[in-house]
Design a protein around this motif. Structure first.
Motif, short mmCIF file in Angstrom:
data_model
loop_
_atom_site.label_atom_id
_atom_site.label_comp_id
_atom_site.label_asym_id
_atom_site.label_seq_id
_atom_site.Cartn_x
_atom_site.Cartn_y
_atom_site.Cartn_z
N LYS A 153 7.67 -9.79 36.58
CA LYS A 153 6.40 -9.09 36.49
C LYS A 153 5.44 -9.85 35.58
CE LYS A 153 7.58 -4.27 37.42
NZ LYS A 153 7.42 -2.87 36.94
N VAL A 260 2.81 -3.73 31.13
CA VAL A 260 3.15 -4.15 32.48
C VAL A 260 2.47 -3.20 33.47
CG1 VAL A 260 5.35 -5.21 31.87
CG2 VAL A 260 5.27 -2.78 32.46
N ASP A 261 2.37 -3.67 34.71
CA ASP A 261 1.76 -2.88 35.79
C ASP A 261 0.31 -2.51 35.49
OD1 ASP A 261 4.21 -2.95 37.17
OD2 ASP A 261 4.92 -1.14 36.14
N ASP A 263 -3.68 -2.81 36.06
CA ASP A 263 -4.53 -3.05 37.22
C ASP A 263 -4.99 -4.51 37.24
OD1 ASP A 263 -6.31 -3.04 39.29
OD2 ASP A 263 -7.62 -1.48 38.47
#
Length: 347
Positions: A153, A260-261, A263
């Motif tokens: 990631k 993390v994650d 946009d």
């Protein structure tokens, strides 16, 4: 004296000059050796700890935000403690029926417990850390999933440093017999602890991302950012005492916040740092009264898109535009009326 490989017998005076040159070289070699030994701490090669400094960067690499305690933050009020009045109806002298003239027997109305509960001033001691940070960056890392497998990631991270400078503020009574606080005094302690929380806020969508603990990422980030001091995540750093220091070259305590994650299309965003101070605001009292903590809001913008995010550079501050409409549009995104790189807010 005859030097090996040099015949000076047929040139008067050359032998003396050669000897002087050799002696000078020997003296210079001795001085250099002594200097190197002094820097290495003498015999054994151990460096002098008093002359060492950790994690030094070129000017401008680390942005320093000085502590900003405010004397107004040391008190709240006057407040009405309605919950106390409701819980103890016996303090209402008006309901006893023993006051035909509608006033207390001895003390003035303002001195009764019921009236004093309507004008309560709550006081507290305020501290604030110095906060420094390196540019916010991105890195691809293998993150463990709940099933035990690894997943690659994109991790957003910020390496930061905190130092406790002392100078805490607290109300002080001029006369103990008359507990009326009219001045603020400065106090300091040997150390304090930090309990941080970092919230990344996307100003275009309004979505917020709270930092996550990624133990496997800390070592990789420390190597990449050349952090030679211990680097802690936001849970580990709460166990470390931040010592008080007045030295501008003090190493401080280093930490890293990770997300993390996030946009991938965010352009205008801020990082809200909670825990640097214990200052807060509250409207009224009780469970329904709004409670807001003081946070340091760092503004950033990221000119880029969702393609090849690792190459995009995140810039600190609010971007500047020559066109007034464009500048007004950007300022509206950050909720500002003028360009500010950072500000202290209650939220």
């Amino acid at each position: 004296m005859q030097l090996p490989g040099i015949d000076c017998s047929h040139r008067p005076g050359i032998g003396r000059r050669v000897r002087e040159f050799v002696i000078a070289v020997c003296l210079l070699s001795t001085l250099v050796s002594t200097e190197v030994m002094a820097q290495d701490g003498g015999v054994g090669g151990k460096a002098d700890a008093s002359s060492q400094s950790q994690t030094q960067f070129a000017p401008g690499v680390v942005t320093v935000i000085p502590p900003a305690p405010d004397p107004k933050e040391t008190f709240d009020g006057p407040l009405t403690l309605q919950s106390m009045i409701d819980a103890h109806p016996e303090i209402s002298w008006e309901g006893t029926g023993n006051h035909p003239e509608g006033r207390p027997h001895f003390d003035p109305r303002s001195r009764t417990l019921q009236e004093q509960l309507k004008q309560v001033i709550l006081r507290r001691e305020i501290y604030c850390f110095e906060f420094s940070f390196k540019p916010l960056r991105q890195i691809y890392l293998d993150i463990p999933r709940p099933d035990g497998r690894m997943q690659r990631k994109l991790v957003q991270y910020m390496v930061y440093r905190v130092r406790y400078r002392g100078g805490d503020m607290r109300p002080a009574a001029d006369d103990l017999n008359q507990p009326i606080y009219r001045r603020i005094e400065s106090v300091s302690y040997n150390s304090r602890r930090l309990f941080p929380m970092f919230v990344l806020e996307n100003h275009e969508t309004g979505k917020q991302f709270t930092d996550q603990i990624l133990p496997t990422a800390v070592d990789r980030i420390a190597i990449r950012e050349q952090i030679t001091a211990p680097l802690y995540n936001n849970v580990e750093i709460s166990r470390v005492k931040v010592p008080r220091t007045k030295d501008d070259d003090a190493p401080g305590v280093w930490g890293v916040a990770t997300w993390v994650d996030v946009d991938p299309n965010l352009d205008f965003f801020s990082v809200n740092v909670f825990g640097l101070t214990n200052a807060f605001e509250q409207d009224g009292e009780g469970a329904d009264a709004p409670y807001r903590r003081k946070a340091l809001m760092l503004n950033f913008f990221r000119p880029g898109d969702s393609m090849d995010q690792i190459a995009d550079r995140v810039r600190f501050g609010v971007p500047a535009y020559e066109n007034e409409k464009d500048q007004a549009y950007v300022l509206e995104k950050y909720g500002l009326d003028k360009r500010l790189d950072y500000r202290w807010v209650f939220r």
